[in-house]
Design an enzyme around this catalytic site. Sequence first.
Site, PDB file in Angstrom:
ATOM      1  N   THR A   1      -6.930  40.499  98.635  1.00 18.07           N
ATOM      2  CA  THR A   1      -5.826  39.548  98.834  1.00 18.07           C
ATOM      3  C   THR A   1      -6.445  38.185  99.158  1.00 18.07           C
ATOM      4  O   THR A   1      -6.762  37.437  98.240  1.00 18.07           O
ATOM      5  CB  THR A   1      -4.854  40.017  99.941  1.00 18.07           C
ATOM      6  OG1 THR A   1      -5.586  40.272 101.135  1.00 18.07           O
ATOM      7  CG2 THR A   1      -4.116  41.270  99.510  1.00 18.07           C
TER       8      THR A   1
ATOM      9  N   LYS B   1     -10.868  46.363 101.585  1.00 13.55           N
ATOM     10  CA  LYS B   1     -10.328  45.016 101.498  1.00 13.55           C
ATOM     11  C   LYS B   1      -9.725  44.673 102.850  1.00 13.55           C
ATOM     12  O   LYS B   1      -9.334  45.561 103.604  1.00 13.55           O
ATOM     13  CB  LYS B   1      -9.284  44.864 100.391  1.00 13.55           C
ATOM     14  CG  LYS B   1      -7.968  45.559 100.575  1.00 13.55           C
ATOM     15  CD  LYS B   1      -6.950  44.987 101.522  1.00 13.55           C
ATOM     16  CE  LYS B   1      -6.686  43.517 101.335  1.00 13.55           C
ATOM     17  NZ  LYS B   1      -5.606  43.100 102.307  1.00 13.55           N
TER      18      LYS B   1
ATOM     19  N   THR C   1      -4.849  45.122 108.135  1.00  9.50           N
ATOM     20  CA  THR C   1      -4.579  45.280 106.707  1.00  9.50           C
ATOM     21  C   THR C   1      -5.845  45.250 106.004  1.00  9.50           C
ATOM     22  O   THR C   1      -6.343  44.247 105.568  1.00  9.50           O
ATOM     23  CB  THR C   1      -3.673  44.331 105.979  1.00  9.50           C
ATOM     24  OG1 THR C   1      -2.371  44.582 106.405  1.00  9.50           O
ATOM     25  CG2 THR C   1      -3.601  44.645 104.473  1.00  9.50           C
TER      26      THR C   1
ATOM     27  N   SER D   1       4.223  31.078 101.488  1.00  8.32           N
ATOM     28  CA  SER D   1       4.836  30.040 100.652  1.00  8.32           C
ATOM     29  C   SER D   1       3.905  29.634  99.532  1.00  8.32           C
ATOM     30  O   SER D   1       2.880  30.235  99.309  1.00  8.32           O
ATOM     31  CB  SER D   1       5.215  28.850 101.519  1.00  8.32           C
ATOM     32  OG  SER D   1       4.168  28.515 102.406  1.00  8.32           O
TER      33      SER D   1
END
Lengths: 403, 403
Positions: free
Chosen positions: B165, B188, B199, B403
Amino acid sequence: MTTDQNGNLVHNQGVTAPLGFRAAGIAAGIKAKGGPDLALVFNEGPDHAAAGVFTTNKVKAAPVLWSQQVLKSGRLRAVILNSGGANACTGPEGFQDAHRTAEELAAALSNWGTETGAGEIAVCSTGLIGDRLPMDKLLPAVTEIVHEMGGGMSGGTDAAHAIMTTDTVPKEASLHHPDKWNVGGMAKGAGMLAPGLATMLVVLTTDAVASAEQLDTALRRATRLTFDRLDVDGAMSTNDTVLLLANGASEVTPTQDELDAAVLAVCDDLAGQLMADAEGVTKRVLVTVEGARSEDDALVAARIIARDSLVKTAMFGSDPNWGRVLAAVGTAPIELDPDLISVSFNGFPVCVDGTGAPGAREVDLSGADIHVVVDLRLGDGTATVRTTDLSHGYVEENSAYSS
Amino acid sequence: MTTDQNGNLVHNQGVTAPLGFRAAGIAAGIKAKGGPDLALVFNEGPDHAAAGVFTTNKVKAAPVLWSQQVLKSGRLRAVILNSGGANACTGPEGFQDAHRTAEELAAALSNWGTETGAGEIAVCSTGLIGDRLPMDKLLPAVTEIVHEMGGGMSGGTDAAHAIMTTDTVPKEASLHHPDKWNVGGMAKGAGMLAPGLATMLVVLTTDAVASAEQLDTALRRATRLTFDRLDVDGAMSTNDTVLLLANGASEVTPTQDELDAAVLAVCDDLAGQLMADAEGVTKRVLVTVEGARSEDDALVAARIIARDSLVKTAMFGSDPNWGRVLAAVGTAPIELDPDLISVSFNGFPVCVDGTGAPGAREVDLSGADIHVVVDLRLGDGTATVRTTDLSHGYVEENSAYSS
């Protein structure tokens, strides 16, 4: 100007708003960059009742250890405060320095005409941890500041200025009760704000007639709901101190409830000022958790959300990233059901029953005030924590503090 | 390339380093900005033993709920992973999406010649919380990726790429045991790294002969000492998953100790890679607490220091502000005596017996690696937590993620 829960006005005047208190703030040369760095609050009497709340950090600064000891008597005649050095992690010599400061002030006050012992004087320090205070500058200034003491607004404001570190404005508040007694206060602290207080020094004064026990009760009730729920960066200082001094000069004896309400109102006003002036703040954030099994549960959850770096950086970016709020609350060691949780930002629902609400990604958080409300729908427990965003300013200010 | 405690080499090869595993990574169109976003790890057998460790966050993503259920059988034939969406806080529909992904993969593998049920497939997702996955893109890609599966280094590396990510580099590690069996892995995670995992998605593979129970033991021992002690920002993800798959293809049955050591070595290597690539990192910080009453106490204290925003911003500023370390450790809910605490930075004593050491303010922390050692001098408990500094890059990256 705000009001307490009984509708009494809170003004922006400080420790000298009540009758019979004098204060001063001068430049003693403790701060390397100069400016006011020594403050005094003096209680003219007739009574000298006092109470204090201190950091719960196991590493306590020398002035905290000194003042805790002094407060056991339930009375204080004066408080001497310095910025420019925390006098923490300074060993037995640091404790001696705090003791000597109190003795010097006791001698100066006695010479000035008020017989005073070192055991009637609290000492507060704020600044960098780990360095000894420059006693060669501090001690002569202690005598000097006694001669500078004044009443009215200016002495109080000078004192509020002298305790500032990274604060950008002095913080003062006062409440004038219709029954003609008053509570005043000043505060400093713009970093390390956290539960169990923060490098936050607060001195509160009142001309009400009240015993040390009544003051202690009022102070603990007020700090629990105000300074204890202000959490800027989760850090807790070695120096946190909140003192409340009463002299009975108004000759009015309020009820415990009246005293509680007035002290709470002044503390609440000061806590709001501390949040608004926190290091690097661009957003003032209120986190309310409601519907918890208990108030304690609500407070634990609100604090975890308020401390979460990912929630705080999202706030800095005006980003309605409600998933981070869910992820944060999910780590709280309390009872919760993920499928019942609802979240709103400034009144706009962004998550309902644990999943996203329509339009959630478009909520406008560009203003300076953000209210996050999380409803756990399990009970009646509610609590609100004040925090701020995590900004570039915060990183900037804190990455170069000691150098 | 590092070695495990038995001296076996750890290489930078991933999940396909052991015999009998295939992997692939493709662009399914889940990430709005494009790029690889779907990964597959496939176990060719002959055995299909497996174990997993998952987030302890009460708010769990749908794929975590699915995979926890599947793992109860102690066997897995394949793992399908996507980046570009966490499938968390997506309600019953989100769970259906995870279930359907597993069913689609089971059908594709069965068509391809390996009879597979959905209950033999783990699902992992990472990305923004709160949005449904684009199933119209994901499902056709699941069939496609089965045809892309390959062995050797390239399939593994493609998979490691597809789960990234905000990671800037793929993370792979493997260990080749002299007795001719292997452990490989990929990971990851560059944000939300925290205790109880983060995460962070990790898939580990081995061609050793091992039961699900043995794998579970090895995995829990390894994660406790590695991923559980990696704490970048105190946040804990809804999606954390670490899986270990074994196929017995080497026909070697290691002892539990050998298996433990090998899995630990690969996990430790991957955890180091995660720390080095954390969001906005400019410093790799190890916090060791020694001399605590117990290992648990040492870990609690190390974690509190590693999470302290004031310590982390000081590290960013290369500022040897040891007082912040004292202030942080003083808040740990463990037994300690402030007057016994010593601290060193990169081997240089900065605090001895609770007060500053000569030259402490001049310690050079300008390098990328900082080792903070805190000695409580109360016992034998020792623990080390890996963390990073708190930088402008961290604020930048996390204030504009959704965003």
